[in-house]
Design a protein around this motif. Structure first.
Motif, PDB file in Angstrom:
ATOM      1  N   LYS A  87      -2.307  15.704  -6.295  1.00 17.75           N
ATOM      2  CA  LYS A  87      -2.488  17.044  -6.878  1.00 17.75           C
ATOM      3  C   LYS A  87      -3.120  17.999  -5.878  1.00 17.75           C
ATOM      4  N   GLU A  88      -4.029  17.470  -5.086  1.00 19.63           N
ATOM      5  CA  GLU A  88      -4.724  18.301  -4.100  1.00 19.63           C
ATOM      6  C   GLU A  88      -3.843  18.583  -2.888  1.00 19.63           C
ATOM      7  N   GLY A  89      -2.662  17.978  -2.852  1.00 11.80           N
ATOM      8  CA  GLY A  89      -1.731  18.243  -1.771  1.00 11.80           C
ATOM      9  C   GLY A  89      -2.078  17.565  -0.462  1.00 11.80           C
ATOM     10  N   ARG A  90      -2.907  16.535  -0.527  1.00  7.02           N
ATOM     11  CA  ARG A  90      -3.235  15.816   0.700  1.00  7.02           C
ATOM     12  C   ARG A  90      -2.006  15.090   1.211  1.00  7.02           C
ATOM     13  N   GLU A  91      -1.862  15.057   2.493  1.00  9.31           N
ATOM     14  CA  GLU A  91      -0.696  14.439   3.134  1.00  9.31           C
ATOM     15  C   GLU A  91      -0.602  12.951   2.813  1.00  9.31           C
ATOM     16  N   GLN A  92      -1.730  12.279   2.850  1.00  5.15           N
ATOM     17  CA  GLN A  92      -1.705  10.828   2.731  1.00  5.15           C
ATOM     18  C   GLN A  92      -2.741  10.364   1.716  1.00  5.15           C
ATOM     19  N   ALA A  93      -2.276   9.813   0.616  1.00  6.47           N
ATOM     20  CA  ALA A  93      -3.201   9.323  -0.399  1.00  6.47           C
ATOM     21  C   ALA A  93      -3.734   7.939  -0.033  1.00  6.47           C
ATOM     22  N   TYR A  94      -3.068   7.278   0.872  1.00  8.81           N
ATOM     23  CA  TYR A  94      -3.469   5.932   1.290  1.00  8.81           C
ATOM     24  C   TYR A  94      -4.009   5.956   2.707  1.00  8.81           C
ATOM     25  N   ASN A  95      -4.774   4.966   3.021  1.00  5.61           N
ATOM     26  CA  ASN A  95      -5.138   4.707   4.403  1.00  5.61           C
ATOM     27  C   ASN A  95      -5.134   3.197   4.583  1.00  5.61           C
ATOM     28  N   PRO A  96      -5.169   2.692   5.804  1.00  3.33           N
ATOM     29  CA  PRO A  96      -5.079   1.246   6.010  1.00  3.33           C
ATOM     30  C   PRO A  96      -6.123   0.439   5.256  1.00  3.33           C
ATOM     31  N   LEU A  97      -7.349   0.944   5.149  1.00  3.17           N
ATOM     32  CA  LEU A  97      -8.383   0.191   4.437  1.00  3.17           C
ATOM     33  C   LEU A  97      -8.067   0.088   2.950  1.00  3.17           C
ATOM     34  N   THR A  98      -7.512   1.159   2.364  1.00  7.87           N
ATOM     35  CA  THR A  98      -7.119   1.123   0.959  1.00  7.87           C
ATOM     36  C   THR A  98      -6.043   0.057   0.764  1.00  7.87           C
ATOM     37  N   ASN A  99      -5.076   0.005   1.666  1.00 12.68           N
ATOM     38  CA  ASN A  99      -4.008  -0.992   1.578  1.00 12.68           C
ATOM     39  C   ASN A  99      -4.557  -2.405   1.688  1.00 12.68           C
ATOM     40  N   HIS A 100      -5.443  -2.606   2.646  1.00 15.65           N
ATOM     41  CA  HIS A 100      -6.040  -3.925   2.857  1.00 15.65           C
ATOM     42  C   HIS A 100      -6.810  -4.348   1.612  1.00 15.65           C
ATOM     43  N   ASP A 101      -7.617  -3.436   1.072  1.00 14.75           N
ATOM     44  CA  ASP A 101      -8.396  -3.737  -0.133  1.00 14.75           C
ATOM     45  C   ASP A 101      -7.488  -4.030  -1.324  1.00 14.75           C
ATOM     46  N   ALA A 102      -6.387  -3.271  -1.439  1.00 13.79           N
ATOM     47  CA  ALA A 102      -5.446  -3.510  -2.547  1.00 13.79           C
ATOM     48  C   ALA A 102      -4.854  -4.910  -2.445  1.00 13.79           C
ATOM     49  N   LEU A 103      -4.480  -5.323  -1.245  1.00 16.04           N
ATOM     50  CA  LEU A 103      -3.911  -6.658  -1.050  1.00 16.04           C
ATOM     51  C   LEU A 103      -4.945  -7.738  -1.378  1.00 16.04           C
ATOM     52  N   SER A 136       3.223   5.887  -1.367  1.00 21.60           N
ATOM     53  CA  SER A 136       3.427   4.479  -1.053  1.00 21.60           C
ATOM     54  C   SER A 136       2.487   4.131   0.080  1.00 21.60           C
ATOM     55  N   PRO A 137       2.268   2.854   0.332  1.00 21.35           N
ATOM     56  CA  PRO A 137       1.300   2.488   1.365  1.00 21.35           C
ATOM     57  C   PRO A 137       1.614   3.047   2.749  1.00 21.35           C
ATOM     58  N   TYR A 138       2.847   3.394   3.011  1.00 28.05           N
ATOM     59  CA  TYR A 138       3.170   3.902   4.339  1.00 28.05           C
ATOM     60  C   TYR A 138       3.626   5.355   4.318  1.00 28.05           C
ATOM     61  N   ASP A 139       3.795   5.940   3.125  1.00 25.84           N
ATOM     62  CA  ASP A 139       4.295   7.303   2.996  1.00 25.84           C
ATOM     63  C   ASP A 139       3.283   8.294   3.568  1.00 25.84           C
ATOM     64  N   GLY A 140       3.762   9.248   4.323  1.00 19.76           N
ATOM     65  CA  GLY A 140       2.889  10.269   4.875  1.00 19.76           C
ATOM     66  C   GLY A 140       2.092   9.819   6.080  1.00 19.76           C
ATOM     67  N   SER A 141       2.324   8.607   6.537  1.00 15.16           N
ATOM     68  CA  SER A 141       1.608   8.127   7.707  1.00 15.16           C
ATOM     69  C   SER A 141       2.595   7.972   8.853  1.00 15.16           C
ATOM     70  N   SER A 142       2.066   7.639   9.992  1.00 10.83           N
ATOM     71  CA  SER A 142       2.943   7.410  11.139  1.00 10.83           C
ATOM     72  C   SER A 142       3.410   5.962  11.163  1.00 10.83           C
ATOM     73  N   THR A 143       3.125   5.224  10.099  1.00 12.73           N
ATOM     74  CA  THR A 143       3.477   3.810  10.034  1.00 12.73           C
ATOM     75  C   THR A 143       4.707   3.619   9.155  1.00 12.73           C
ATOM     76  N   PRO A 144       5.878   3.361   9.745  1.00 13.06           N
ATOM     77  CA  PRO A 144       7.066   3.117   8.919  1.00 13.06           C
ATOM     78  C   PRO A 144       6.959   1.782   8.185  1.00 13.06           C
ATOM     79  N   GLY A 153       1.409  -8.600   6.881  1.00 11.92           N
ATOM     80  CA  GLY A 153       1.474  -9.992   7.336  1.00 11.92           C
ATOM     81  C   GLY A 153       0.204 -10.429   8.045  1.00 11.92           C
ATOM     82  N   LEU A 154      -0.330  -9.565   8.898  1.00  9.67           N
ATOM     83  CA  LEU A 154      -1.594  -9.880   9.582  1.00  9.67           C
ATOM     84  C   LEU A 154      -2.728 -10.039   8.575  1.00  9.67           C
ATOM     85  N   TRP A 155      -2.809  -9.098   7.628  1.00  4.83           N
ATOM     86  CA  TRP A 155      -3.863  -9.167   6.626  1.00  4.83           C
ATOM     87  C   TRP A 155      -3.741 -10.435   5.791  1.00  4.83           C
ATOM     88  N   LEU A 156      -2.518 -10.823   5.442  1.00  2.00           N
ATOM     89  CA  LEU A 156      -2.328 -12.012   4.603  1.00  2.00           C
ATOM     90  C   LEU A 156      -2.763 -13.279   5.331  1.00  2.00           C
TER      91      LEU A 156
END
Length: 187
Positions: A87-103, A136-144, A153-156
């Motif tokens: 809603k706030e229009g931020r480019e990226q709602a996720y960051n790597p730490l959020t993804n890692h914590d979610a996993l 999505s975990p990679y949307d809006g980031s430079s990480t495809p 895979g590394l985190w797992l």
């Protein structure tokens, strides 16, 4: 009459939950055609029974059984923050730490709920379907997606999941990766 209405609402919610599992698993089988070809019979858990250790069971062409767990990438705690960022229009709602914590949360929750899975062929599909409408975990980031699968895979490997295999399924693109024990694009 109130009891009947509550029962009907619970039944409708359970039916919607089961339908969501069916939809996600069918998309997974489309994305991972090798498993789709080998799956002779598919059974979906028809209720949210805590005694069940699976959401889906497939009987493979060789007669073996595979128990599948489905997990949505974003949990109910993270969703409000993601919606707010959108809603706030931020480019990226996720960051790597959020993804890692979610996993970590997904693996911890599944391990606590189902206990030891070493005695069966248990596999986990981490998907993001309704949540990908927000980010999505990679949307809006430079990480495809390919690079994100490698990170997962590394985190797992660090988290040591109790599953024989873990897959990442991107529903909108219909793409899947095996991310544990090896990182491989699924065809």
């Amino acid at each position: 009459q109130t009891t009947t209405a509550r029962g009907r609402v619970r039944s409708e919610m359970r039916d919607a939950h089961v339908q969501k599992h069916k939809d996600v698993f069918e998309l997974f089988l489309d994305a991972v055609s090798s498993i789709g070809i080998l799956a002779k019979e598919i059974q979906y858990t028809e209720q949210q029974d805590l005694d069940q250790s699976h959401d889906v069971v497939t009987t493979m062409t060789d007669g073996s059984k595979v128990e599948w767990q489905l997990a949505e990438w974003v949990d109910e705690i993270q969703m409000p923050a993601i919606k707010r960022a959108e809603k706030e229009g931020r480019e990226q709602a996720y960051n790597p730490l959020t993804n890692h914590d979610a996993l970590k949360t997904i693996l911890s929750k599944k391990s606590r709920r189902y206990g030891s899975l070493e005695e069966c062929d248990a596999r986990l599909i981490v998907h993001y379907s309704q949540d990908s409408l927000y980010a999505s975990p990679y949307d809006g980031s430079s990480t495809p997606l390919d690079d994100f699968a490698a990170l997962a895979g590394l985190w797992l490997h660090e988290l040591s999941p109790p599953f024989k295999n873990v897959y990442l399924l991107e529903v909108q693109e219909g793409r899947a990766f095996e991310v544990f024990p090896a990182v491989l694009p699924c065809l």
